[in-house]
Scaffold this active site. Structure first.
Site, PDB file in Angstrom:
ATOM      1  CB  SER A 125      59.907  10.204  18.073  1.00 42.94           C
ATOM      2  OG  SER A 125      60.555  10.662  16.910  1.00 42.94           O
TER       3      SER A 125
ATOM      4  CG  HIS B 279      59.226   8.633  22.479  1.00 40.43           C
ATOM      5  ND1 HIS B 279      58.220   9.532  22.715  1.00 40.43           N
ATOM      6  CD2 HIS B 279      60.060   9.222  21.586  1.00 40.43           C
ATOM      7  CE1 HIS B 279      58.410  10.609  21.966  1.00 40.43           C
ATOM      8  NE2 HIS B 279      59.523  10.447  21.272  1.00 40.43           N
TER       9      HIS B 279
ATOM     10  CE  LYS C  91      59.537  13.741  23.749  1.00 45.97           C
ATOM     11  NZ  LYS C  91      60.718  13.686  22.910  1.00 45.97           N
TER      12      LYS C  91
HETATM   13  C1  LIG Z   1      61.453  14.675  22.195  1.00 47.83           C
HETATM   14  C2  LIG Z   1      62.676  13.987  21.734  1.00 47.83           C
HETATM   15  C3  LIG Z   1      63.932  14.588  21.893  1.00 47.83           C
HETATM   16  C4  LIG Z   1      64.082  15.994  22.357  1.00 47.83           C
HETATM   17  O1  LIG Z   1      63.946  16.115  23.729  1.00 47.83           O
HETATM   18  P1  LIG Z   1      63.583  17.540  24.322  1.00 47.83           P
HETATM   19  O2  LIG Z   1      63.897  17.435  25.760  1.00 47.83           O
HETATM   20  O3  LIG Z   1      62.134  17.755  24.035  1.00 47.83           O
HETATM   21  O4  LIG Z   1      64.443  18.537  23.612  1.00 47.83           O
HETATM   22  C5  LIG Z   1      65.038  13.848  21.573  1.00 47.83           C
HETATM   23  N1  LIG Z   1      64.935  12.601  21.069  1.00 47.83           N
HETATM   24  C6  LIG Z   1      63.747  12.015  20.870  1.00 47.83           C
HETATM   25  C7  LIG Z   1      63.692  10.631  20.316  1.00 47.83           C
HETATM   26  C8  LIG Z   1      62.575  12.689  21.186  1.00 47.83           C
HETATM   27  O5  LIG Z   1      61.393  12.135  20.947  1.00 47.83           O
END
Ligand SMILES: *Cc1c(COP(=O)(O)O)cnc(C)c1O
Length: 390
Positions: free
Chosen positions: A180, A208, A240
């Site tokens: 990330s 992602h 996302k």
């Molecule tokens: C954003 C993210 C999460 C968390 O997800 P949310 O639904 O925002 O709690 C988990 N793992 C990764 C790799 C992320 O980038």
């Protein structure tokens, strides 16, 4: 000052002195590439809304329709009476999308990761995590009471060495599909081979990758052609590329039934509003059928990288929408981000402890909705801001 505030204040002071103090910016418009913050219109390059779905009209309409039909709250957890037809249908559609027997919705990705790891391992087991894994994966591993072992970033040889020493009963390997903060791809084929060699289980958090990677948007597993056998646990998030909210885990019938029984962050929390599930069904439909958004995203990524090369801006080896520019010093990263804001661009500075010390960076993210002229303007502004802060 109360005893509580006194105890807390020194840590706040320390954080401020270290240039690591964090604060929120208030957004006053929809989540799109052009948004309003504190009255200023800014071109945003820091959202995870990679496919421009967070403000998509047909998704918003689906949510409105579902509110008309089901109201706003789910009222209870999935295991009491909060599991609605919209949740159930979304689970079936997500499972079909990623080509797995079952999928299970969680309220957030953070909770999915905590819940899954804790349901799979405990004392006498061992969790192996890439040292650059997302905080939710690291926290899940730390909370599990299993032995917690980190391996060098994306280094299957280091993992092999650690697995060879392990005497644990169950061995769980956990990685991000796309990291990330660096934007690079996990080396899944090599990791899967090592997992197989030691009868360990591989879990991939593709927050992602889903929606963006693979010809069909099915993520890094599709990109590498990984099977259910090789990666028995897949986590995806919906806030996302999908533009809504929530997360899911996909795998075998047995895995999902086990999570329903044993994942505490699934059991002891209120289900997502059914309208969020309904909206996500529409975004899944778009992710699945609108290939053009992925094409545009990939063009935007390529255009950004080419423009940076031309301006001599050093990038990391990232093929994804996440394109970090490492600056090093935290204060300097903040100053460059502030200079960009003055020029009308919103690019966040990411500092320790989110990234390792000395690697503060700008984290540029691209979207299918960015035009080349906007990207060119950003890259020119970055070059200027970096030069001014040399
Ligand atoms: C954003 C993210 C999460 C968390 O997800 P949310 O639904 O925002 O709690 C988990 N793992 C990764 C790799 C992320 O980038």
């Amino acid at each position: 000052m109360s005893s509580l505030d006194k105890a807390l204040q020194s840590a706040l002071d320390d954080r401020r002195a270290a240039g690591l103090y964090r604060s929120r910016a208030v957004v006053e418009s929809p989540q799109t590439v052009q948004l309003t913050q504190s009255g200023a219109s800014l071109l945003s390059f820091c959202s995870n809304d990679y496919l421009g779905l967070a403000n998509h009209p047909s998704i918003a309409q689906r949510m409105k329709n579902a509110i008309e039909e089901f109201g706003v709250g789910s009222g209870a957890s999935h295991l009491v009476n909060g599991h609605f037809a919209e949740h159930h249908a979304l689970e079936e559609e997500l499972a079909a999308f990623v080509g797995r027997p079952r999928a299970l919705l969680f309220s957030t990705g953070y909770m999915a990761n905590m819940g899954v790891i804790n349901a799979l391992v405990s004392r006498s087991d061992e969790v192996f995590e890439d040292r650059l894994n997302h905080a939710s994966l690291l926290d899940g591993g730390l909370l599990s009471q299993a032995k917690f072992t980190r391996f060098k970033h994306n280094d299957a040889e280091d993992l092999r060495r650690l697995l060879a020493k392990s005497t644990a009963k169950r061995k769980l390997i956990v990685v991000d599909g796309i990291f990330s903060m660096d934007g690079d791809l996990a080396n899944l084929p090599e990791l899967a081979a090592v997992a197989k060699e030691f009868d360990a289980w591989l879990m991939v958090d593709d927050a992602h990758g889903l929606g963006c990677f693979g010809d069909g948007g099915k993520g890094t597993l599709e990109h590498f052609g990984m099977s259910l056998d090789e990666v028995p646990v897949l986590v995806g998030t919906l806030g996302k590329a999908f533009g809504t909210f929530g997360a899911f885990v996909a795998g075998s019938e047995t895995l999902i039934e086990s999570l329903i029984q044993f994942a505490r962050t699934y059991i002891y929390t209120t289900a997502l509003p059914p309208s969020v599930a309904a909206a996500t069904r529409e975004s899944l439909n778009i992710v699945n059928t609108d290939q053009d958004r992925r094409t545009r995203l990939n063009k935007a990524i390529k255009h950004f990288k080419d423009a940076c090369v031309e301006k001599g801006i050093q990038l990391m080896p990232s093929p994804s929408a996440i394109q970090p520019i490492v600056i090093g010093d935290a204060d300097k990263a903040v100053a460059v981000s502030e200079a960009l804001r003055q020029s009308g661009f919103w690019v966040s500075a990411i500092r320790p402890p989110t990234v390792p010390a000395g690697t503060a960076r700008l984290r540029v993210t691209l979207s299918s909705e960015h035009h080349n002229t906007q990207i060119d303007a950003l890259v020119a502004a970055i070059a200027e801001a970096l030069h001014a802060h040399e």
